[in-house]
Enzyme design. Structure first.
Site, PDB file in Angstrom:
ATOM      1  N   HIS A 135       0.852  -1.202   0.000  1.00  0.00           N
ATOM      2  CA  HIS A 135       0.000   0.000   0.000  1.00  0.00           C
ATOM      3  C   HIS A 135       0.885   1.247   0.000  1.00  0.00           C
ATOM      4  O   HIS A 135       2.073   1.177   0.323  1.00  0.00           O
ATOM      5  CB  HIS A 135      -0.887   0.047   1.255  1.00  0.00           C
ATOM      6  CG  HIS A 135      -2.069  -0.872   1.181  1.00  0.00           C
ATOM      7  ND1 HIS A 135      -2.003  -2.184   1.559  1.00  0.00           N
ATOM      8  CD2 HIS A 135      -3.346  -0.658   0.775  1.00  0.00           C
ATOM      9  CE1 HIS A 135      -3.188  -2.752   1.392  1.00  0.00           C
ATOM     10  NE2 HIS A 135      -4.028  -1.852   0.917  1.00  0.00           N
ATOM     11  N   LYS A 139      -0.665   4.945   4.510  1.00  0.00           N
ATOM     12  CA  LYS A 139      -1.570   4.006   5.191  1.00  0.00           C
ATOM     13  C   LYS A 139      -1.096   3.822   6.632  1.00  0.00           C
ATOM     14  O   LYS A 139       0.068   3.546   6.893  1.00  0.00           O
ATOM     15  CB  LYS A 139      -1.613   2.671   4.445  1.00  0.00           C
ATOM     16  CG  LYS A 139      -2.591   1.695   5.086  1.00  0.00           C
ATOM     17  CD  LYS A 139      -3.018   0.594   4.159  1.00  0.00           C
ATOM     18  CE  LYS A 139      -3.936  -0.402   4.848  1.00  0.00           C
ATOM     19  NZ  LYS A 139      -5.236   0.160   5.229  1.00  0.00           N
TER      20      LYS A 139
HETATM   21  P1  NAD Z   1      -7.765   9.529   5.499  1.00  0.00           P
HETATM   22  O1  NAD Z   1      -6.750   9.687   6.591  1.00  0.00           O
HETATM   23  O2  NAD Z   1      -7.502  10.159   4.172  1.00  0.00           O
HETATM   24  O3  NAD Z   1      -9.206  10.057   5.982  1.00  0.00           O
HETATM   25  C1  NAD Z   1      -9.727   9.823   7.236  1.00  0.00           C
HETATM   26  C2  NAD Z   1     -10.628  10.997   7.582  1.00  0.00           C
HETATM   27  O4  NAD Z   1     -11.261  10.697   8.825  1.00  0.00           O
HETATM   28  C3  NAD Z   1      -9.882  12.309   7.764  1.00  0.00           C
HETATM   29  O5  NAD Z   1     -10.547  13.342   7.066  1.00  0.00           O
HETATM   30  C4  NAD Z   1      -9.901  12.529   9.259  1.00  0.00           C
HETATM   31  O6  NAD Z   1      -9.923  13.921   9.622  1.00  0.00           O
HETATM   32  C5  NAD Z   1     -11.207  11.855   9.642  1.00  0.00           C
HETATM   33  N1  NAD Z   1     -11.274  11.476  11.051  1.00  0.00           N
HETATM   34  C6  NAD Z   1     -10.273  11.090  11.878  1.00  0.00           C
HETATM   35  N2  NAD Z   1     -10.728  10.841  13.106  1.00  0.00           N
HETATM   36  C7  NAD Z   1     -12.069  11.066  13.056  1.00  0.00           C
HETATM   37  C8  NAD Z   1     -13.110  11.006  14.027  1.00  0.00           C
HETATM   38  N3  NAD Z   1     -12.862  10.651  15.296  1.00  0.00           N
HETATM   39  N4  NAD Z   1     -14.375  11.308  13.625  1.00  0.00           N
HETATM   40  C9  NAD Z   1     -14.639  11.666  12.347  1.00  0.00           C
HETATM   41  N5  NAD Z   1     -13.687  11.773  11.391  1.00  0.00           N
HETATM   42  C10 NAD Z   1     -12.419  11.475  11.749  1.00  0.00           C
HETATM   43  O7  NAD Z   1      -7.960   7.954   5.350  1.00  0.00           O
HETATM   44  P2  NAD Z   1      -8.636   7.143   4.155  1.00  0.00           P
HETATM   45  O8  NAD Z   1      -7.578   6.680   3.210  1.00  0.00           O
HETATM   46  O9  NAD Z   1      -9.808   7.902   3.628  1.00  0.00           O
HETATM   47  O10 NAD Z   1      -9.145   5.855   4.949  1.00  0.00           O
HETATM   48  C11 NAD Z   1     -10.075   5.968   6.012  1.00  0.00           C
HETATM   49  C12 NAD Z   1     -10.258   4.602   6.642  1.00  0.00           C
HETATM   50  O11 NAD Z   1     -10.853   3.710   5.679  1.00  0.00           O
HETATM   51  C13 NAD Z   1      -8.967   3.922   7.077  1.00  0.00           C
HETATM   52  O12 NAD Z   1      -9.214   3.172   8.247  1.00  0.00           O
HETATM   53  C14 NAD Z   1      -8.631   2.992   5.905  1.00  0.00           C
HETATM   54  O13 NAD Z   1      -7.817   1.898   6.274  1.00  0.00           O
HETATM   55  C15 NAD Z   1     -10.037   2.552   5.548  1.00  0.00           C
HETATM   56  N6  NAD Z   1     -10.204   2.054   4.175  1.00  0.00           N
HETATM   57  C16 NAD Z   1     -11.050   0.996   4.042  1.00  0.00           C
HETATM   58  C17 NAD Z   1     -11.330   0.500   2.782  1.00  0.00           C
HETATM   59  C18 NAD Z   1     -12.337  -0.617   2.657  1.00  0.00           C
HETATM   60  O14 NAD Z   1     -12.642  -1.055   1.524  1.00  0.00           O
HETATM   61  N7  NAD Z   1     -12.904  -1.085   3.774  1.00  0.00           N
HETATM   62  C19 NAD Z   1     -10.749   1.080   1.642  1.00  0.00           C
HETATM   63  C20 NAD Z   1      -9.882   2.167   1.818  1.00  0.00           C
HETATM   64  C21 NAD Z   1      -9.633   2.659   3.094  1.00  0.00           C
END
Ligand code: NAD
Length: 228
Positions: A135, A139
């Site tokens: 990744h 990440k």
């Molecule tokens: P990112 O860091 O770009 O975005 C996360 C967002 O969440 C940020 O805007 C942050 O400010 C916000 N945030 C943090 N703490 C928070 C809280 N307590 N309440 C509300 N918002 C909050 O990350 P990303 O790449 O968008 O990924 C987000 C999550 O999704 C990660 O855990 C990642 O591993 C997961 N993910 C899952 C899949 C899937 O298919 N299940 C795919 C991609 C990413």
């Protein structure tokens, strides 16, 4: 025509959040009616929605579960990296509302889960199994939630007690790659899924949000959503 499903998106300012907002603009079955990110109160936003989609941070889960339970709204949880306690909170919530919880919302990866399970059952414990996941450097969790899910599926399917090794590589802008390697006497079988864009996860999450409306209480996977 059915009215669009009204979504509260948590983590809306993040990479996945923005991808979901963009994709939903072209989807007449979905309306993002509220967007929350860190520091926002989600209680009033939940009331406006039919379903909550969470792609934020594991620490958001207690507040999300509390609000979803209070207003009896289904949950689609894409965030990964939860602690055992946080996972337990999700399981408790699923006793009162329907929850789709998936470490990977892509259709291709969920087919990989199903094919890897069948292959491990057929090849058995004689074949060693390894997972390699790559990744982007931003990440936060390693191994990826998808690799952990794959390992759990393979452990159960092989009916063997040995640990499945997971190698995690963090480099460049790689959206997500997962390879399962089966090594047996005199042969080796590799299965790889490569994600080219985050859109595949967003597409799956929106599909799950439409699917979960009206489902009975319980904890569902993306394989349930896809009927695999
Ligand atoms: P990112 O860091 O770009 O975005 C996360 C967002 O969440 C940020 O805007 C942050 O400010 C916000 N945030 C943090 N703490 C928070 C809280 N307590 N309440 C509300 N918002 C909050 O990350 P990303 O790449 O968008 O990924 C987000 C999550 O999704 C990660 O855990 C990642 O591993 C997961 N993910 C899952 C899949 C899937 O298919 N299940 C795919 C991609 C990413």
């Amino acid at each position: 025509m059915k009215p669009p499903v009204r979504v509260l998106l948590v983590g809306a300012a993040g990479r996945m959040g923005k991808t979901i907002v963009d994709l939903a603009k072209d989807d007449t079955n979905i309306e993002i009616v509220a967007q929350c990110d860190i520091g926002d109160a989600i209680g009033s936003a939940v009331k406006k929605s039919d379903v909550v989609i969470d792609f934020s941070h594991p620490d958001a889960i207690d507040g999300i579960c509390r609000s979803a339970l209070q207003d009896q709204r289904p949950l689609v949880i894409g965030t990964t990296g939860h602690s055992a306690e946080q996972r337990a909170a999700i399981e408790r919530a699923a006793q009162s509302v329907p929850v789709v919880f998936a470490s990977n919302f892509s259709a291709g990866v969920n087919v990989l889960f199903a094919v890897a399970r069948n292959t491990a059952e057929t090849l058995g414990a004689e074949f060693n199994v390894e997972i390699v996941e790559t990744h982007h450097q931003m990440k936060k969790d390693a191994p990826s939630g998808t690799a952990k899910t794959l390992a759990a599926i393979l452990r159960e399917a092989r009916n063997a007690n040995d640990e499945i090794s997971i190698q995690s590589i963090r480099e460049g802008n790689v959206v997500g790659e997962h390879t399962v390697i089966f090594s047996g006497p005199g042969e080796r079988l590799e299965m790889t899924h490569r994600a080219a864009s985050r859109e595949i996860f967003a597409r799956g999450a929106l599909r799950a949000a439409r699917w979960i409306i009206g489902k009975p209480t319980g904890l569902y996977s993306m394989q349930d959503v896809l009927g695999l």
